[in-house]
Design a protein around this motif. Structure first.
Motif, PDB file in Angstrom:
ATOM      1  N   THR A  57       0.825  -1.203   0.000  1.00 20.38           N
ATOM      2  CA  THR A  57       0.000   0.000   0.000  1.00 20.38           C
ATOM      3  C   THR A  57       0.862   1.257   0.000  1.00 20.38           C
ATOM      4  OG1 THR A  57      -1.766  -1.165   1.184  1.00 20.38           O
ATOM      5  CG2 THR A  57      -1.814   1.240   1.249  1.00 20.38           C
ATOM      6  N   LEU A  98     -11.301   2.821  -7.575  1.00 17.34           N
ATOM      7  CA  LEU A  98     -11.432   2.433  -6.171  1.00 17.34           C
ATOM      8  C   LEU A  98     -12.733   2.974  -5.573  1.00 17.34           C
ATOM      9  CD1 LEU A  98      -7.776   3.036  -4.906  1.00 17.34           C
ATOM     10  CD2 LEU A  98      -8.899   0.833  -5.266  1.00 17.34           C
ATOM     11  N   LEU A 131     -15.798   0.718  -3.973  1.00 15.19           N
ATOM     12  CA  LEU A 131     -16.316   0.941  -2.626  1.00 15.19           C
ATOM     13  C   LEU A 131     -17.820   1.187  -2.659  1.00 15.19           C
ATOM     14  CD1 LEU A 131     -15.569   1.083   0.326  1.00 15.19           C
ATOM     15  CD2 LEU A 131     -15.100   3.521   0.055  1.00 15.19           C
ATOM     16  N   ASN A 179     -14.398  -6.666  -2.532  1.00 12.49           N
ATOM     17  CA  ASN A 179     -13.366  -6.258  -1.577  1.00 12.49           C
ATOM     18  C   ASN A 179     -11.991  -6.691  -2.087  1.00 12.49           C
ATOM     19  OD1 ASN A 179     -12.538  -5.153   1.003  1.00 12.49           O
ATOM     20  ND2 ASN A 179     -12.114  -7.255   1.632  1.00 12.49           N
ATOM     21  N   PHE A 204     -11.056  -4.287  -4.804  1.00 10.79           N
ATOM     22  CA  PHE A 204     -10.621  -3.023  -4.215  1.00 10.79           C
ATOM     23  C   PHE A 204      -9.167  -3.112  -3.764  1.00 10.79           C
ATOM     24  CE2 PHE A 204      -9.868  -0.300  -0.562  1.00 10.79           C
ATOM     25  CZ  PHE A 204     -10.419   0.915  -0.931  1.00 10.79           C
ATOM     26  N   HIS A 205      -8.856  -4.121  -2.954  1.00 13.44           N
ATOM     27  CA  HIS A 205      -7.515  -4.238  -2.394  1.00 13.44           C
ATOM     28  C   HIS A 205      -6.467  -4.513  -3.465  1.00 13.44           C
ATOM     29  CE1 HIS A 205      -7.985  -4.111   2.044  1.00 13.44           C
ATOM     30  NE2 HIS A 205      -9.255  -4.336   1.726  1.00 13.44           N
ATOM     31  N   THR A 245     -16.161  -0.793   8.534  1.00 12.47           N
ATOM     32  CA  THR A 245     -14.874  -0.621   7.854  1.00 12.47           C
ATOM     33  C   THR A 245     -14.958   0.358   6.690  1.00 12.47           C
ATOM     34  OG1 THR A 245     -15.178  -2.420   6.224  1.00 12.47           O
ATOM     35  CG2 THR A 245     -14.319  -3.025   8.416  1.00 12.47           C
ATOM     36  N   LEU A 246     -16.160   0.740   6.264  1.00 13.81           N
ATOM     37  CA  LEU A 246     -16.291   1.601   5.089  1.00 13.81           C
ATOM     38  C   LEU A 246     -15.614   2.961   5.266  1.00 13.81           C
ATOM     39  CD1 LEU A 246     -19.937   0.815   3.890  1.00 13.81           C
ATOM     40  CD2 LEU A 246     -17.776  -0.148   3.068  1.00 13.81           C
ATOM     41  N   HIS A 278     -12.013   2.579   4.540  1.00 17.77           N
ATOM     42  CA  HIS A 278     -11.775   2.450   3.099  1.00 17.77           C
ATOM     43  C   HIS A 278     -11.771   3.832   2.427  1.00 17.77           C
ATOM     44  CE1 HIS A 278     -12.699  -1.774   3.859  1.00 17.77           C
ATOM     45  NE2 HIS A 278     -12.296  -2.066   2.642  1.00 17.77           N
ATOM     46  N   LYS A 279     -12.709   4.689   2.827  1.00 15.05           N
ATOM     47  CA  LYS A 279     -12.763   6.044   2.263  1.00 15.05           C
ATOM     48  C   LYS A 279     -11.510   6.840   2.621  1.00 15.05           C
ATOM     49  CE  LYS A 279     -17.817   6.353   2.320  1.00 15.05           C
ATOM     50  NZ  LYS A 279     -18.998   7.040   2.936  1.00 15.05           N
ATOM     51  N   MET A 308      -4.133   1.167   6.239  1.00 13.34           N
ATOM     52  CA  MET A 308      -4.195  -0.247   5.879  1.00 13.34           C
ATOM     53  C   MET A 308      -3.911  -1.126   7.098  1.00 13.34           C
ATOM     54  SD  MET A 308      -4.803  -2.627   3.761  1.00 13.34           S
ATOM     55  CE  MET A 308      -4.928  -1.772   2.190  1.00 13.34           C
ATOM     56  N   MET A 334      -7.013  -1.368   9.188  1.00  9.68           N
ATOM     57  CA  MET A 334      -7.995  -2.251   8.566  1.00  9.68           C
ATOM     58  C   MET A 334      -7.658  -3.715   8.810  1.00  9.68           C
ATOM     59  SD  MET A 334      -8.454  -0.126   4.988  1.00  9.68           S
ATOM     60  CE  MET A 334      -9.419  -1.382   4.167  1.00  9.68           C
TER      61      MET A 334
END
Length: 230
Positions: A99, A114, A118, A137, A140-141, A185-186, A189-190, A208, A211
């Motif tokens: 990351t 991304l 999300l 997910n 996304f990652h 967790t959203l 992510h934002k 990261m 998370m």
């Protein structure tokens, strides 16, 4: 006048098709922990023939997604707590590094992608379709991790996700508060997207890590659903 810069379209081999379809099945919860099957059963379902499916399964077994049983069938492993603890420690090292590196290379189109991933995840959570939540997910990652431009690290991370995927989805499906836990967790992510958009490696790595620590604690706290599985 011929257009420049076009790449030749490459068709996937049957082995590659089998591998990608089985891999997708892992990330969408089609394989439950401790479930078993024979190569012929999977070849029949995929309609690709025994040889390419056997080769794909061997590749997935090498990655830790399957284990071979004495009766020549295959099984989705159930990892013990020590194994999972080691797995998450490896994820922390690799995914935080990837990351931080990605933040240096991220582009505006990737940031847009991304945000779309999300948005899709948030919509899927409401339907309780945790297989699809896990798939997006993953998208996304790995959209982030690919930006670190190191295929060795990317391959290692994917192997860890394959090992934990079926157990992760099983917990989501068994736990009544799963939707609420995933929704929590959203915001992280934002925040991660914003840090990446600012090319802030340190902040991206920090988020990261938060998370992954949250995911580890939640995962291990619900491990009891696997204790009676042999």
């Amino acid at each position: 006048m011929e257009p420049e810069g076009l790449s030749q379209v490459r068709h996937l081999t049957k082995r590659e098709m089998a591998y990608h379809e089985l891999r997708r099945a892992f990330f969408t919860g089609k394989f439950a922990p401790a479930s078993s099957a024979t190569i012929s059963q999977l070849a029949s379902q995929l309609n690709l023939g025994l040889m390419p499916v056997r080769e794909a399964i061997q590749q997935l077994a090498y990655q830790g997604a399957f284990e071979f049983l004495p009766n020549r069938s295959i099984r989705v492993p159930v990892h013990d707590l020590d194994e999972l603890d080691s797995l998450f420690k490896a994820r922390l090292l690799l995914e935080c590094f990837a990351t931080a590196e990605a933040a240096k290379n991220i582009t505006k189109p990737i940031i847009t992608e991304l945000r779309q991933h999300l948005k899709t995840i948030a919509e899927l959570i409401q339907s309780d379709d945790f297989g699809q939540v896990q798939l997006f997910n993953y998208n996304f990652h790995f959209e982030i991790y690919r930006q670190c431009n190191n295929h060795y690290i990317l391959d290692a991370i994917e192997r860890l996700w394959l090992r934990a995927g079926p157990m992760h989805i099983a917990i989501w499906r068994e736990h009544e508060g799963a939707r609420r836990e995933v929704e929590r967790t959203l915001p992280l992510h934002k925040d991660l997207i914003n840090a990446l958009a600012n090319n802030d490696s340190l902040e991206s790595k920090k988020i990261m890590r938060k998370m992954l620590v949250y995911s580890r604690e939640w995962f291990l706290s619900h491990y009891s659903i696997f204790e009676n599985i042999e």
